[in-house]
Design a protein around this motif. Structure first.
Motif, PDB file in Angstrom:
ATOM      1  N   CYS A 235       3.283   5.055  -8.637  1.00 27.63           N
ATOM      2  CA  CYS A 235       3.378   4.674  -9.753  1.00 27.63           C
ATOM      3  C   CYS A 235       3.150   3.264 -10.387  1.00 27.63           C
ATOM      4  CB  CYS A 235       5.009   4.923 -10.305  1.00 27.63           C
ATOM      5  SG  CYS A 235       5.191   4.980 -11.868  1.00 27.63           S
ATOM      6  N   ALA A 236       2.183   3.138 -11.555  1.00 22.39           N
ATOM      7  CA  ALA A 236       1.885   1.892 -11.941  1.00 22.39           C
ATOM      8  C   ALA A 236       1.924   2.051 -13.512  1.00 22.39           C
ATOM      9  CB  ALA A 236       0.437   1.688 -11.305  1.00 22.39           C
ATOM     10  N   ALA A 237       2.041   0.616 -13.766  1.00 21.34           N
ATOM     11  CA  ALA A 237       1.744   0.549 -15.316  1.00 21.34           C
ATOM     12  C   ALA A 237       0.735  -0.438 -15.618  1.00 21.34           C
ATOM     13  CB  ALA A 237       2.867   0.029 -15.917  1.00 21.34           C
ATOM     14  N   HIS A 238       0.016  -0.474 -16.661  1.00 19.22           N
ATOM     15  CA  HIS A 238      -0.920  -1.243 -17.343  1.00 19.22           C
ATOM     16  C   HIS A 238      -0.875  -1.309 -18.617  1.00 19.22           C
ATOM     17  CE1 HIS A 238      -3.567   2.049 -17.673  1.00 19.22           C
ATOM     18  NE2 HIS A 238      -4.595   1.540 -18.509  1.00 19.22           N
ATOM     19  N   ARG A 239      -1.112  -2.628 -19.379  1.00 21.58           N
ATOM     20  CA  ARG A 239      -1.006  -2.443 -20.733  1.00 21.58           C
ATOM     21  C   ARG A 239      -2.175  -1.826 -21.155  1.00 21.58           C
ATOM     22  NH1 ARG A 239       1.571  -7.289 -23.205  1.00 21.58           N
ATOM     23  NH2 ARG A 239       0.309  -6.896 -25.011  1.00 21.58           N
ATOM     24  N   THR A 240      -1.870  -0.839 -22.238  1.00 20.04           N
ATOM     25  CA  THR A 240      -2.943  -0.188 -22.879  1.00 20.04           C
ATOM     26  C   THR A 240      -4.202  -0.684 -23.503  1.00 20.04           C
ATOM     27  OG1 THR A 240      -1.112   1.617 -23.527  1.00 20.04           O
ATOM     28  CG2 THR A 240      -3.141   1.832 -24.510  1.00 20.04           C
ATOM     29  N   GLY A 241      -5.050  -0.295 -23.123  1.00 21.83           N
ATOM     30  CA  GLY A 241      -6.349  -1.083 -23.365  1.00 21.83           C
ATOM     31  C   GLY A 241      -6.936  -2.165 -22.353  1.00 21.83           C
ATOM     32  N   SER A 242      -6.216  -2.391 -21.239  1.00 18.61           N
ATOM     33  CA  SER A 242      -6.412  -3.184 -20.354  1.00 18.61           C
ATOM     34  C   SER A 242      -6.759  -2.421 -19.269  1.00 18.61           C
ATOM     35  CB  SER A 242      -5.382  -4.189 -20.007  1.00 18.61           C
ATOM     36  OG  SER A 242      -5.615  -4.794 -18.614  1.00 18.61           O
ATOM     37  N   SER A 243      -7.501  -2.886 -18.045  1.00 21.15           N
ATOM     38  CA  SER A 243      -7.903  -2.040 -16.817  1.00 21.15           C
ATOM     39  C   SER A 243      -7.095  -2.949 -15.723  1.00 21.15           C
ATOM     40  CB  SER A 243      -9.142  -2.332 -16.528  1.00 21.15           C
ATOM     41  OG  SER A 243      -9.735  -3.424 -16.401  1.00 21.15           O
ATOM     42  N   VAL A 244      -6.320  -3.992 -16.210  1.00 22.96           N
ATOM     43  CA  VAL A 244      -5.501  -4.551 -15.050  1.00 22.96           C
ATOM     44  C   VAL A 244      -4.172  -3.995 -14.999  1.00 22.96           C
ATOM     45  CG1 VAL A 244      -4.766  -6.692 -14.293  1.00 22.96           C
ATOM     46  CG2 VAL A 244      -6.961  -6.567 -15.537  1.00 22.96           C
ATOM     47  N   VAL A 245      -4.029  -3.278 -13.559  1.00 24.59           N
ATOM     48  CA  VAL A 245      -2.322  -2.981 -13.645  1.00 24.59           C
ATOM     49  C   VAL A 245      -1.520  -4.005 -13.178  1.00 24.59           C
ATOM     50  CG1 VAL A 245      -0.888  -1.735 -11.759  1.00 24.59           C
ATOM     51  CG2 VAL A 245      -3.309  -0.710 -12.197  1.00 24.59           C
ATOM     52  N   ASN A 246      -0.305  -4.077 -14.200  1.00 23.55           N
ATOM     53  CA  ASN A 246       0.526  -4.992 -14.087  1.00 23.55           C
ATOM     54  C   ASN A 246       1.643  -4.963 -13.281  1.00 23.55           C
ATOM     55  OD1 ASN A 246      -0.315  -4.724 -17.256  1.00 23.55           O
ATOM     56  ND2 ASN A 246      -0.577  -6.906 -16.772  1.00 23.55           N
ATOM     57  N   TYR A 247       2.081  -3.700 -12.915  1.00 26.37           N
ATOM     58  CA  TYR A 247       3.179  -3.245 -12.082  1.00 26.37           C
ATOM     59  C   TYR A 247       3.022  -2.012 -11.190  1.00 26.37           C
ATOM     60  CZ  TYR A 247       5.251  -6.220 -15.938  1.00 26.37           C
ATOM     61  OH  TYR A 247       5.661  -7.152 -16.934  1.00 26.37           O
ATOM     62  N   TRP A 248       3.440  -2.369 -10.052  1.00 26.48           N
ATOM     63  CA  TRP A 248       3.153  -1.013  -9.069  1.00 26.48           C
ATOM     64  C   TRP A 248       4.759  -0.733  -8.434  1.00 26.48           C
ATOM     65  CZ3 TRP A 248      -1.341   1.125  -8.011  1.00 26.48           C
ATOM     66  CH2 TRP A 248      -2.517   0.711  -8.393  1.00 26.48           C
ATOM     67  N   GLY A 249       4.800   0.514  -8.311  1.00 22.80           N
ATOM     68  CA  GLY A 249       5.856   0.849  -7.512  1.00 22.80           C
ATOM     69  C   GLY A 249       5.656   0.851  -5.925  1.00 22.80           C
ATOM     70  N   GLN A 250       6.548   1.566  -5.075  1.00 26.29           N
ATOM     71  CA  GLN A 250       6.429   0.975  -3.522  1.00 26.29           C
ATOM     72  C   GLN A 250       5.790   2.171  -3.146  1.00 26.29           C
ATOM     73  OE1 GLN A 250       9.201   2.275  -5.223  1.00 26.29           O
ATOM     74  NE2 GLN A 250       9.710   4.156  -3.817  1.00 26.29           N
ATOM     75  N   GLY A 251       5.642   3.282  -3.723  1.00 26.28           N
ATOM     76  CA  GLY A 251       4.979   4.293  -3.142  1.00 26.28           C
ATOM     77  C   GLY A 251       5.856   5.455  -2.609  1.00 26.28           C
ATOM     78  N   THR A 252       5.347   6.887  -2.695  1.00 25.30           N
ATOM     79  CA  THR A 252       6.271   7.823  -1.852  1.00 25.30           C
ATOM     80  C   THR A 252       5.302   8.598  -1.069  1.00 25.30           C
ATOM     81  OG1 THR A 252       7.645   9.652  -2.456  1.00 25.30           O
ATOM     82  CG2 THR A 252       6.103   9.475  -3.990  1.00 25.30           C
ATOM     83  N   GLN A 253       5.471   9.273  -0.188  1.00 25.62           N
ATOM     84  CA  GLN A 253       4.500   9.884   0.792  1.00 25.62           C
ATOM     85  C   GLN A 253       4.408  11.259   0.376  1.00 25.62           C
ATOM     86  OE1 GLN A 253       2.416   8.966   3.354  1.00 25.62           O
ATOM     87  NE2 GLN A 253       1.539  10.872   3.456  1.00 25.62           N
ATOM     88  N   VAL A 254       3.278  11.836   0.391  1.00 27.71           N
ATOM     89  CA  VAL A 254       3.036  13.086   0.011  1.00 27.71           C
ATOM     90  C   VAL A 254       2.201  13.910   1.064  1.00 27.71           C
ATOM     91  CG1 VAL A 254       1.998  15.121  -1.304  1.00 27.71           C
ATOM     92  CG2 VAL A 254       3.370  13.518  -2.269  1.00 27.71           C
ATOM     93  N   THR A 255       2.704  15.100   1.861  1.00 26.32           N
ATOM     94  CA  THR A 255       1.898  15.364   2.836  1.00 26.32           C
ATOM     95  C   THR A 255       1.781  17.031   2.715  1.00 26.32           C
ATOM     96  OG1 THR A 255       2.927  13.932   4.504  1.00 26.32           O
ATOM     97  CG2 THR A 255       1.899  15.738   5.345  1.00 26.32           C
ATOM     98  N   VAL A 256       0.481  17.352   2.715  1.00 26.94           N
ATOM     99  CA  VAL A 256       0.098  18.738   2.659  1.00 26.94           C
ATOM    100  C   VAL A 256      -0.447  19.300   3.997  1.00 26.94           C
ATOM    101  CG1 VAL A 256      -1.151  20.577   1.078  1.00 26.94           C
ATOM    102  CG2 VAL A 256      -0.235  18.218   0.064  1.00 26.94           C
ATOM    103  N   SER A 257       0.173  20.189   4.432  1.00 26.98           N
ATOM    104  CA  SER A 257      -0.116  20.843   5.721  1.00 26.98           C
ATOM    105  C   SER A 257      -0.901  22.212   5.320  1.00 26.98           C
ATOM    106  CB  SER A 257       1.112  21.332   6.465  1.00 26.98           C
ATOM    107  OG  SER A 257       1.927  22.364   5.975  1.00 26.98           O
ATOM    108  N   SER A 258      -2.098  22.279   6.334  1.00 28.42           N
ATOM    109  CA  SER A 258      -2.853  23.578   6.253  1.00 28.42           C
ATOM    110  C   SER A 258      -2.043  25.083   6.937  1.00 28.42           C
ATOM    111  CB  SER A 258      -4.374  23.044   6.660  1.00 28.42           C
ATOM    112  OG  SER A 258      -4.217  22.922   8.079  1.00 28.42           O
TER     113      SER A 258
END
Length: 119
Positions: free
Chosen positions: A96-119
């Motif tokens: 998850c991330a956040a950036h000021r609307t109109g800018s392309s620079v991400v200001n904040y990041w989350g730590q991430g969550t793993q998604v695994t899809v098995s076949s």
């Protein structure tokens, strides 16, 4: 202090669904656009989806269009990513991330969550 905390990741079989959540705190996000990115092992970080906090405008990466849906809850200060028809190639750490609307620079990041899809 701004915090973005993801949850909802896990393991699922191909064709299944998962819903990721991002709890946002420490800031007024009305002037921000909230994003989901993902990064698979050995690959560059990839844009998945975004939603403008103010009016709810949404955008999606080509690889997830028609399968993923991003939404927000202004009262809970949360952003969600509903992922349907999952494929093994969707396996990645989702951020998850956040950036000021109109800018392309991400200001904040989350730590991430793993998604695994098995076949």
């Amino acid at each position: 202090q701004v915090q973005l905390v993801e949850s909802g990741g896990g393991m699922v079989q191909a064709g299944g669904s998962l819903r990721l959540s991002c709890a946002a705190s420490g800031h007024t996000f009305t002037i921000y656009t909230m994003d989901w990115f993902r990064q698979a092992p050995g690959k560059e970080r990839e844009f998945v989806a975004s939603i403008t906090w103010s009016d709810g405008s949404t955008y999606y990466g080509d690889s997830v269009k028609g399968r993923f849906t991003i939404s927000r809850d202004n009262i809970e200060n949360a952003v969600y990513l509903q992922m349907n028809s999952l494929k093994p190639e969707d396996t990645a750490v989702y951020y998850c991330a956040a950036h000021r609307t109109g800018s392309s620079v991400v200001n904040y990041w989350g730590q991430g969550t793993q998604v695994t899809v098995s076949s």
